[in-house]
Design a protein around this motif. Structure first.
Motif, PDB file in Angstrom:
ATOM      1  N   GLU A  32       0.840  -1.202   0.000  1.00 26.91           N
ATOM      2  CA  GLU A  32       0.000   0.000   0.000  1.00 26.91           C
ATOM      3  C   GLU A  32       0.876   1.253   0.000  1.00 26.91           C
ATOM      4  N   GLU A  33       1.919   1.227   0.801  1.00 29.10           N
ATOM      5  CA  GLU A  33       2.816   2.389   0.891  1.00 29.10           C
ATOM      6  C   GLU A  33       3.506   2.653  -0.451  1.00 29.10           C
ATOM      7  N   SER A  34       4.011   1.595  -1.094  1.00 30.43           N
ATOM      8  CA  SER A  34       4.697   1.794  -2.374  1.00 30.43           C
ATOM      9  C   SER A  34       3.716   2.207  -3.468  1.00 30.43           C
ATOM     10  N   ALA A  35       2.485   1.701  -3.409  1.00 31.95           N
ATOM     11  CA  ALA A  35       1.465   2.100  -4.386  1.00 31.95           C
ATOM     12  C   ALA A  35       1.127   3.578  -4.243  1.00 31.95           C
ATOM     13  N   LYS A  36       1.028   4.057  -3.016  1.00 31.09           N
ATOM     14  CA  LYS A  36       0.753   5.475  -2.798  1.00 31.09           C
ATOM     15  C   LYS A  36       1.918   6.330  -3.291  1.00 31.09           C
ATOM     16  N   ALA A  37       3.138   5.867  -3.066  1.00 33.71           N
ATOM     17  CA  ALA A  37       4.304   6.604  -3.556  1.00 33.71           C
ATOM     18  C   ALA A  37       4.330   6.612  -5.086  1.00 33.71           C
ATOM     19  N   ALA A  38       3.974   5.481  -5.721  1.00 25.29           N
ATOM     20  CA  ALA A  38       3.914   5.417  -7.182  1.00 25.29           C
ATOM     21  C   ALA A  38       2.842   6.358  -7.718  1.00 25.29           C
ATOM     22  N   ALA A  39       1.699   6.429  -7.029  1.00 31.26           N
ATOM     23  CA  ALA A  39       0.639   7.363  -7.425  1.00 31.26           C
ATOM     24  C   ALA A  39       1.144   8.794  -7.333  1.00 31.26           C
ATOM     25  N   GLY A  40       1.958   9.077  -6.323  1.00 31.47           N
ATOM     26  CA  GLY A  40       2.557  10.404  -6.198  1.00 31.47           C
ATOM     27  C   GLY A  40       3.481  10.724  -7.358  1.00 31.47           C
ATOM     28  N   LEU A  41       4.247   9.722  -7.813  1.00 27.32           N
ATOM     29  CA  LEU A  41       5.112   9.928  -8.982  1.00 27.32           C
ATOM     30  C   LEU A  41       4.279  10.283 -10.210  1.00 27.32           C
ATOM     31  N   LEU A  42       3.170   9.581 -10.386  1.00 28.19           N
ATOM     32  CA  LEU A  42       2.301   9.888 -11.530  1.00 28.19           C
ATOM     33  C   LEU A  42       1.787  11.318 -11.448  1.00 28.19           C
ATOM     34  N   LYS A  43       1.340  11.694 -10.266  1.00 24.98           N
ATOM     35  CA  LYS A  43       0.824  13.053 -10.080  1.00 24.98           C
ATOM     36  C   LYS A  43       1.908  14.092 -10.364  1.00 24.98           C
ATOM     37  N   ASP A  44       3.102  13.858  -9.822  1.00 26.38           N
ATOM     38  CA  ASP A  44       4.206  14.806  -9.990  1.00 26.38           C
ATOM     39  C   ASP A  44       4.644  14.966 -11.443  1.00 26.38           C
ATOM     40  N   THR A  45       4.470  13.910 -12.240  1.00 27.78           N
ATOM     41  CA  THR A  45       4.930  13.960 -13.630  1.00 27.78           C
ATOM     42  C   THR A  45       3.803  14.248 -14.613  1.00 27.78           C
TER      43      THR A  45
END
Length: 108
Positions: free
Chosen positions: A48-61
């Protein structure tokens, strides 16, 4: 196999995101060979933590949707590995956006 041997000789660790296993599966995959290869590498889970971080990468890019979901989880996993990190990828453009300059990308 040659890449795995070279990495092992160099004392580095070969790490694979669990989502990569899903991404490489198709009708022509030699399943016993894939299963053997996976015993030779470290497979990082998607939590869950890594998925949220990956979602953040998508948002940031500015990327979004299922087209980039697996790439984002792979990039997130690479970014949290101790450096230096080299990623073998067939998607240099998207991985460059997701990883920035923090990961050395090698096209395969």
């Amino acid at each position: 196999m040659a890449i795995l041997r070279a990495i092992d000789k160099g004392g580095a660790e070969f790490v694979v995101c669990a989502n990569t296993i899903v991404e490489v599966m198709h009708a022509r995959v030699n399943l016993p060979r894939l299963q053997w290869a996976l015993t030779q590498v470290k497979v990082e889970p998607v939590t869950e933590e890594s998925a949220k971080a990956a979602a953040g990468l998508l948002k940031d890019t500015g990327l979004h949707g299922r087209k980039y979901a697996i790439d984002a989880t792979v990039a997130e996993m690479a970014l949290r590995q101790p450096g230096p990190v080299v990623m073998l990828t067939s998607d240099l453009d998207d991985m460059a956006r997701l990883c920035g300059g923090q990961v050395r990308l090698v096209g395969v």
